[in-house]
Design an enzyme around this catalytic site. Structure first.
Site, PDB file in Angstrom:
ATOM      1  N   GLN A  78       0.825  -1.213   0.000  1.00  0.00           N
ATOM      2  CA  GLN A  78       0.000   0.000   0.000  1.00  0.00           C
ATOM      3  C   GLN A  78       0.858   1.262   0.000  1.00  0.00           C
ATOM      4  O   GLN A  78       0.399   2.330  -0.356  1.00  0.00           O
ATOM      5  CB  GLN A  78      -0.935  -0.092   1.227  1.00  0.00           C
ATOM      6  CG  GLN A  78      -1.591   1.177   1.689  1.00  0.00           C
ATOM      7  CD  GLN A  78      -0.904   1.760   2.904  1.00  0.00           C
ATOM      8  OE1 GLN A  78       0.219   1.395   3.247  1.00  0.00           O
ATOM      9  NE2 GLN A  78      -1.573   2.701   3.563  1.00  0.00           N
ATOM     10  N   ARG A  79       2.124   1.149   0.392  1.00  0.00           N
ATOM     11  CA  ARG A  79       2.990   2.343   0.452  1.00  0.00           C
ATOM     12  C   ARG A  79       4.440   2.082   0.085  1.00  0.00           C
ATOM     13  O   ARG A  79       5.164   3.028  -0.221  1.00  0.00           O
ATOM     14  CB  ARG A  79       2.933   2.946   1.869  1.00  0.00           C
ATOM     15  CG  ARG A  79       3.524   2.028   2.923  1.00  0.00           C
ATOM     16  CD  ARG A  79       3.093   2.381   4.324  1.00  0.00           C
ATOM     17  NE  ARG A  79       3.633   1.411   5.264  1.00  0.00           N
ATOM     18  CZ  ARG A  79       3.187   0.174   5.446  1.00  0.00           C
ATOM     19  NH1 ARG A  79       2.167  -0.273   4.736  1.00  0.00           N
ATOM     20  NH2 ARG A  79       3.750  -0.631   6.320  1.00  0.00           N
ATOM     21  N   ASN A 137      11.064   1.667  13.855  1.00  0.00           N
ATOM     22  CA  ASN A 137      11.052   1.275  15.274  1.00  0.00           C
ATOM     23  C   ASN A 137      12.069   2.082  16.055  1.00  0.00           C
ATOM     24  O   ASN A 137      13.085   2.527  15.516  1.00  0.00           O
ATOM     25  CB  ASN A 137      11.311  -0.234  15.408  1.00  0.00           C
ATOM     26  CG  ASN A 137      12.704  -0.609  14.940  1.00  0.00           C
ATOM     27  OD1 ASN A 137      13.657  -0.512  15.710  1.00  0.00           O
ATOM     28  ND2 ASN A 137      12.842  -0.995  13.680  1.00  0.00           N
ATOM     29  N   CYS A 194       2.624   2.119  12.791  1.00  0.00           N
ATOM     30  CA  CYS A 194       1.784   2.114  11.590  1.00  0.00           C
ATOM     31  C   CYS A 194       0.980   0.828  11.493  1.00  0.00           C
ATOM     32  O   CYS A 194      -0.098   0.801  10.916  1.00  0.00           O
ATOM     33  CB  CYS A 194       2.648   2.262  10.348  1.00  0.00           C
ATOM     34  SG  CYS A 194       3.401   3.886  10.244  1.00  0.00           S
ATOM     35  N   CYS A 355      -6.321  -7.054  21.775  1.00  0.00           N
ATOM     36  CA  CYS A 355      -6.033  -5.986  20.802  1.00  0.00           C
ATOM     37  C   CYS A 355      -5.481  -6.663  19.561  1.00  0.00           C
ATOM     38  O   CYS A 355      -5.887  -7.770  19.231  1.00  0.00           O
ATOM     39  CB  CYS A 355      -5.077  -4.954  21.398  1.00  0.00           C
ATOM     40  SG  CYS A 355      -3.460  -5.602  21.837  1.00  0.00           S
TER      41      CYS A 355
END
Ligand SMILES: [Zn+2]
Length: 396
Positions: A78-79, A137, A194, A355
């Site tokens: 996607q990037r 990171n 991200c 999560c």
């Protein structure tokens, strides 16, 4: 002062290929020869590394070293525009080298498919004129920042999260180093990445391009580098702004009293912190595996068990995948003591919390237990659920 020497004369084909640089005020024939003689270390072949590598190779930077120990995943595409669909599963450095060779065969690209450590970072940095950090990171960012500051090598840095980005050029001796402005790392898990918060792909292109501009300027000695300024970008409001940042005379890495033997990076700091936390007797969190959760959910559906399952992720993440039967209470609401789903848990019914992979749920469980809720952490989060319980679900 240009950082790269003026190399040999350009050949006629080179003069043609780089014609738009050769006629450009500030670069010219001499600047292009400097670019060809330059050595640049690019840390990370991801969202920022992709445009940085592509533009620096296209610009004719003679030697590029690219460091990354990851493999290409489909969520990267996607990037991370240096990689393609056919590269999924391949080491990122191999994929990047192939793309750069196709674009600019004369550029010498050296892949380093290892993790950067305090043992290998200094030799790598010392071998280059400029270091570009597109790491995702904090341990890598601090390691790169500390090594550049200690050696006095300029360090082009950027960071993107959701629609916001920051970039600067750290350069001990000329302005602040990364530590001068960010002296201590955030606690592990305190800052979302991200992979948990999302990122606008094109923002990586915008900021990576700014970083490539800074590298070119430093190498040819042109313009005003972003030293002592922190450039902030808000893509959603389409705003760019700068903050002045100054060197800290007491900086532990570049200050006057800095210890040249101080360990580089933050691994020892983080280890010390977790040691002091466990020495303080912080109890291990009660937890449940996703397999055990699946059984308890089945029992709950049959009326044979009672508990609340709370999802502390953000709405966008829940749209991708959820564990069935969960109540949504984002972590920020847990921190503020809000959330309908939690009220039930306080009546002695256990509250199971998950999560994406475990960092946010651990914080939520800790907070809830402080308030007397019988909270239990779902180990590994929804990613473990997809892996171990229902592989047909999407992941991110
Ligand atoms: Zn400093």
């Amino acid at each position: 002062m240009p950082l790269a020497p003026v190399g040999e004369e350009l050949s006629p084909p080179e003069r043609t290929r780089f014609a738009r640089h050769v006629i450009l005020p500030g670069i010219g024939d001499t600047g292009q020869r400097r670019l060809r003689a330059a050595r640049v270390l690019v840390v990370g072949a991801g969202g920022l590394g992709s445009p940085i590598l592509l533009y620096l190779a296209a610009a004719g930077v003679g030697q590029l070293t690219v460091v990354d120990d990851d493999v290409v995943e489909s969520t990267n595409l996607q990037r991370q525009v240096v990689h393609g669909v056919a590269d999924v599963g391949r080491p990122k450095v191999d994929s990047a080298v192939a793309a750069l060779r196709a674009l600019a065969p004369d550029v010498a690209v050296t892949p380093v498919g290892q993790r950067l450590t305090a043992d290998n970072i200094l030799a790598l940095v010392a071998d280059h004129d400029v270091v570009v950090d597109g790491a995702d990171n904090f341990p890598t960012r601090y390691l790169v920042g500390d090594a550049c500051a200690r050696l006095g090598v300029p360090h082009v840095w950027g960071s993107v999260y959701q629609h916001d980005a920051q970039t600067s050029v750290w350069w001990a001796g000329e302005g602040p180093c990364y530590r001068c402005v960010f002296p201590t790392p955030p606690p592990p898990g305190a800052v979302p990445s991200c992979s948990t918060g999302g990122v606008l792909g094109a923002s990586c292109g915008a900021v990576g391009s700014v970083m490539a501009e800074e590298v070119v300027k430093l190498l040819v000695g042109g313009g005003e580098p972003l030293v002592g300024r922190l450039l902030l970008h808000d893509a959603w409001r389409q705003e760019w702004s700068t903050l002045k940042v100054a060197a800290d005379p007491d900086c532990v890495v570049c200050g006057a009293a800095a210890d040249p033997q101080r360990p580089l990076g933050i691994e020892e700091e983080v280890a010390l912190e977790s040691e002091s936390a466990s020495a303080a007797g912080e109890p291990a969190l009660p937890s449940i595996s996703v397999a055990a959760l699946a059984l308890r959910l089945r029992d709950r559906d049959a009326g044979a068990d009672a508990f609340v399952l709370v999802d502390v992720r953000e709405p966008g993440e829940r749209e991708v995948v959820t564990i069935p039967g969960a109540v949504a209470v984002p972590l920020a609401q847990v921190r503020h003591g809000e959330g309908d789903g939690l009220a039930h848990g306080a009546d002695g019914i256990p509250t199971l919390v998950y999560c994406k992979s475990g960092a946010r749920s651990a914080e939520a469980v800790r907070l809830l237990r402080q308030r007397g809720v019988d909270a239990i952490d779902v180990t590994g989060g929804v990613l473990a659920w997809v892996r171990d319980v229902d592989p047909s679900l999407s992941t991110y």
